[in-house]
Design an enzyme around this catalytic site. Structure first.
Site, PDB file in Angstrom:
ATOM      1  NE  ARG A 193      -0.633   7.715   0.244  1.00 60.08           N
ATOM      2  CZ  ARG A 193      -0.327   7.636  -1.048  1.00 60.08           C
ATOM      3  NH1 ARG A 193      -0.949   6.782  -1.823  1.00 60.08           N
ATOM      4  NH2 ARG A 193       0.615   8.411  -1.552  1.00 60.08           N
ATOM      5  CG  ASP A 214       1.737  10.143   1.332  1.00 58.17           C
ATOM      6  OD1 ASP A 214       0.787   9.611   1.962  1.00 58.17           O
ATOM      7  OD2 ASP A 214       1.797  10.158   0.095  1.00 58.17           O
TER       8      ASP A 214
HETATM    9 CO    CO Z   1       5.752  11.200  -0.410  1.00 61.60          CO
END
Ligand code: CO
Length: 210
Positions: free
Chosen positions: A46, A44
């Site tokens: 983020r 991910d």
């Molecule tokens: Co994830």
């Protein structure tokens, strides 16, 4: 400007700023890396391992995949783990999951996402092990949050099942294993599980002849 061009420009600015601050910075780093930590995190965007932990190049060795899984047939993960534990001799291995993880949501849905269903299958197995506890949660958000935590715990336990970790524990009483969950909503990492070196492994997975 296209996004990828911005990256190259940023890189030039960053490199010259580093040199201005410390002229020997790259010369020193180019010689060797001796990180004390292996980070197994989610892909991910983020959850950038170094940014959220305030670490610098050279400090953490990183492996990322969808939902920070430790799958025993994953040659990529196993190679990273073996290199980190046996050659770099890291002192800590961190499995870091995160709230609002797409892989966790996929595992709790009944939709197909194509090829990655085979990967998500591994997360569904964690859900199956803890089905009663997870299904007892009242909201979907709570269910996802609990699976995120339990998944991190299971992946830490998976690390301890490997011959790489069991051998290292026997030979040098390291590395310690940590399970963390990063909250994308407030930027805080919460430790959720830990196995210090030498912690008892499920007898089914204990390897006696290493
Ligand atoms: Co994830």
């Amino acid at each position: 400007m296209e996004a990828y061009k911005k990256l190259l420009n940023n890189n030039k600015e960053w490199a010259s700023a580093q040199i201005k601050e410390d002229p020997e910075y790259f010369a020193r780093l180019a010689k060797l890396q001796s990180p004390e930590i292996l980070w197994i995190g989610c892909s991910d965007s983020r959850v950038p391992a170094d940014r959220i932990t305030g670490t610098h190049p050279g400090e953490i060795f990183v492996h990322r995949n969808i939902s920070n899984m430790v799958v025993p047939t994953d040659l990529n993960l196993l190679s990273v783990l073996q290199f980190a534990v046996e050659i770099l001799k890291v002192r800590h291995v961190i499995v870091c999951g995160h709230q609002n993880c797409g892989g966790i949501a996929a595992a709790m849905s009944n939709k197909s996402f194509g090829l990655m269903d085979q990967w998500v299958w591994n997360i569904k197995n964690v859900y199956r092990i803890h089905r009663d506890e997870i299904d007892a949660c009242t909201s979907e958000e709570e269910k996802r949050s609990l699976l995120t935590k339990l998944n991190v715990k299971e992946q830490v336990m998976n690390l301890a099942k490997t011959s790489i970790i069991q051998k290292a524990w026997k030979q040098r009483q390291l590395p310690h294993l940590h399970g963390w969950v990063y909250d994308v909503r407030d930027g805080i990492i919460n430790p959720v599980f830990e196995m210090t070196a030498g912690t008892e492994v499920d007898p089914i997975f204990e390897i006696s002849n290493i």
